[in-house]
Scaffold this active site. Structure first.
Site, PDB file in Angstrom:
ATOM      1  NE  ARG A 120      50.348  -0.231  79.999  1.00  0.00           N
ATOM      2  CZ  ARG A 120      50.225   1.233  79.738  1.00  0.00           C
ATOM      3  NH1 ARG A 120      49.503   1.859  80.408  1.00  0.00           N
ATOM      4  NH2 ARG A 120      50.721   1.521  78.589  1.00  0.00           N
ATOM      5  NE  ARG A 165      55.679   7.439  78.512  1.00  0.00           N
ATOM      6  CZ  ARG A 165      55.121   7.141  77.310  1.00  0.00           C
ATOM      7  NH1 ARG A 165      54.326   7.762  76.656  1.00  0.00           N
ATOM      8  NH2 ARG A 165      55.473   5.793  76.840  1.00  0.00           N
ATOM      9  CE  LYS A 195      58.030   2.802  76.625  1.00  0.00           C
ATOM     10  NZ  LYS A 195      56.935   2.029  76.856  1.00  0.00           N
ATOM     11  CG  HIS A 196      58.324   5.874  72.238  1.00  0.00           C
ATOM     12  ND1 HIS A 196      58.527   6.622  73.213  1.00  0.00           N
ATOM     13  CD2 HIS A 196      57.449   5.393  72.199  1.00  0.00           C
ATOM     14  CE1 HIS A 196      57.657   6.544  74.347  1.00  0.00           C
ATOM     15  NE2 HIS A 196      56.787   5.208  73.574  1.00  0.00           N
ATOM     16  CG  HIS A 240      48.687   7.660  72.618  1.00  0.00           C
ATOM     17  ND1 HIS A 240      49.848   8.051  72.885  1.00  0.00           N
ATOM     18  CD2 HIS A 240      48.918   6.202  72.907  1.00  0.00           C
ATOM     19  CE1 HIS A 240      50.530   7.233  73.474  1.00  0.00           C
ATOM     20  NE2 HIS A 240      50.034   6.083  73.870  1.00  0.00           N
ATOM     21  CG  ASP A 281      54.109   3.169  70.418  1.00  0.00           C
ATOM     22  OD1 ASP A 281      53.812   2.431  71.163  1.00  0.00           O
ATOM     23  OD2 ASP A 281      54.590   4.367  70.569  1.00  0.00           O
TER      24      ASP A 281
END
Length: 566
Positions: A111, A172, A203-204, A216, A289
């Site tokens: 980010r 990831r 996670k996850h 998503h 999440d």
């Protein structure tokens, strides 16, 4: 609040209203780069216009930053923004600061970009097998986040990526090997928590590594047997818990062997309470999440989702898409006796004790003037480069094209990534090459492919970058990236193919004689690639996953541990 121990925390809870308690269970965001920005999107979502007003209205326990939601400009701005949010939080009457978080996994999920220090990401760490470096990277990332007022990182990703067609995890993950994922997860947990003093979040849970669906946009099902789950998915989470992980994030996935109801894990009491709490003995914070994701919204309405997540065992609700509706639903559920206030207090105690542990409770503010001496320092950038240098994996070198000599040459850099192709070209130019850039995107047009082929014939060497060229979930992406590579190879010119994300692309154009994997596409990874291409460093990365034959997921084309050098 003066919370110094469990007894005082419990006493503080007794003085809070039900609404105050439930507010601490929500993790929100707002549009805009500072606390006072008026944004119509905030008004639509929350009924108030500025981030500071969102904090005042809901008194949330947590906050999350996104670059894609106009939150991130630079580290100094984030430090100032964090202070503004904390001022709003500590003026609400409760005087409880926020735990500000973000997803700084590194690699393909960041980010906060430069000048913050960038690393190669999890699978790049897996390719090095170096847990000490992984811990160092987490420590640097954690200290930089802390300087910006961010006390929780939604990292590391502890999923074991055993499915080469996984659209949402891929690089990831550290690896397809549960032991390697476990070791790397522990190393980074220690880096974040022990070395940097912030909260890590594995996670996850219970493991998102074997899916063809992206949570998503759809609700994935993981059809692992209980034995397979215990062997593949559970070990990294068990290791993280043993290492003292502070927080674990749920997955919006169905795992019938753990809960046959069809509910996603985020809403499953058998999984969150039965498995994570009781079986694995996790005593820390469970955060969902993002509740705005389609997978968790598919079966129940938003109000019911919020209530069921808490009933399942979640302590915090991340990114509720209907905050007024969901906040009211939880309050109503307690007042109606569906959820006991004692259950709310259990979560609140975990939230407050974690704020005490990560230091935000008594020291919520940061000094923006110290950013320059903490974030993106020359020492951190040099360390990051040294770590990423070890990750580049040479998968094929059949024509002995590599390493390149230091002779002057013309090099075309083409394929995916506007900034990535340019970053590689810049690195090559610094080594004396005359470079041309022809970026073609994730789904190159026929005209772009023709242009790249024409330019290739006018250059001595072509480096083509691929990014998830295997992925059939985006229209024409598979065919177009593959076509680009195959048409370039057909010229008979010297072509070097580099996967800058998932290493699996080679399965779809195995005729390429020279192929490397970088596992990431940031400038730091492109500099490491240039070093390998020119022989300044030897490629030392080893595949942390099998690359299967296209269409044959159980048949390795290149096996875990493969990696050439010279």
């Amino acid at each position: 609040m003066g919370i110094t121990n469990l007894q005082q925390a419990t006493k503080a809870i007794q003085g809070m209203s039900l609404e105050d308690k439930i507010g601490q269970m929500f993790v929100l965001f707002a549009y805009g780069p500072d606390g006072a920005t008026v944004d119509a999107r905030n008004t639509k979502l929350y009924g108030v216009a500025t981030p500071a007003e969102v904090v005042a209205k809901y008194k949330p326990g947590g906050w999350i930053y996104f670059n894609a939601r106009d939150n991130v400009q630079n580290p100094t701005q984030l430090a100032t923004y964090s202070n503004q949010l904390q001022t709003a939080a500590t003026q609400t009457g409760m005087h409880v600061p926020l735990t500000i978080a973000t997803d700084q996994e590194q690699g393909v999920v960041v980010r906060i970009g430069p000048p913050a220090t960038q690393f190669g990401g999890n699978m790049a760490h897996g390719a090095t097998r170096d847990t000490a470096d992984a811990r160092t990277a987490a420590g640097i990332t954690g200290r930089e986040l802390k300087a910006m007022g961010i006390r929780q990182d939604y990292a590391p990703d502890a999923d074991v990526n055993v499915n080469a067609l996984n659209p949402v995890i891929g690089v990831r993950s550290y690896s397809s090997d549960p032991k390697l994922v476990s070791d790397m997860t522990v190393a980074q947990v220690l880096g974040y928590q022990k070395d940097a003093g912030i909260t890590a979040t594995a996670k996850h849970f219970p493991g998102h590594g074997d899916t063809r669906d992206d949570s998503h946009t759809a609700l994935p099902t993981i059809n692992h047997t209980l034995q397979e789950w215990n062997t593949i998915d559970a070990p990294p989470f068990k290791a993280a818990i043993k290492a003292g992980i502070d927080s674990i994030m749920t997955a919006h996935i169905v795992v019938p062997s753990l809960d046959p109801s069809g509910d996603p894990a985020t809403l499953s009491k058998p999984i969150l309470t039965g498995v994570l709490r009781e079986q694995l003995g996790f005593k820390g914070l469970i955060i969902t999440d993002a509740l705005e994701m389609a997978a968790v919204r598919a079966k129940y309405g938003d109000a019911e989702v919020a209530v069921r997540a808490i009933e399942a065992g979640a302590d915090q609700l991340l990114l509720p898409p209907a905050p007024d509706v969901q906040f009211k639903a939880v309050v109503d559920a307690v007042r109606a006796g569906r959820i006991s206030e004692r259950r709310i207090d259990e979560s609140l105690l975990r939230i407050l004790l974690l704020k005490l542990k990560n230091g935000v409770l008594f020291q919520p503010f940061v000094d923006p003037a110290k950013i320059a001496t903490t974030v993106g320092t020359p020492a951190s950038l040099a360390t990051a480069q040294q770590i990423v240098d070890k990750s580049v994996t040479l998968v094929k070198n059949d024509a002995n094209t590599l390493p390149l000599s230091n002779d002057p040459r013309k090099i075309l850099v083409t394929g995916w990534g506007v900034t990535t192709t340019q970053a590689l070209a810049n690195s090559l130019t610094r080594r004396g090459a005359t470079t041309t850039v022809a970026q073609t995107g994730a789904a190159p047009s026929d005209a772009a492919i023709t242009d790249a082929v024409t330019k290739s014939q006018a250059n001595d060497v072509t480096v083509v970058l691929t990014q998830k060229a295997w992925d059939t979930t985006v229209t024409d992406k598979l065919a177009k990236q593959q076509k680009l590579v195959k048409d370039l190879l057909a010229t008979g010119r010297t072509v070097i193919v580099v996967a800058v994300r998932d290493p699996y692309d080679i399965a779809y154009f195995d005729q390429a004689p020279t192929y490397l994997a970088t596992y990431g596409y940031a400038a730091v990874s492109m500099e490491s690639l240039a070093k390998v291409l020119y022989g300044e460093i030897k490629p030392t990365g080893k595949l942390p996953v099998d690359i299967p034959v296209a269409g044959q997921p159980l048949t390795p084309l290149y096996a875990f541990g493969h990696g050439l050098s010279w």
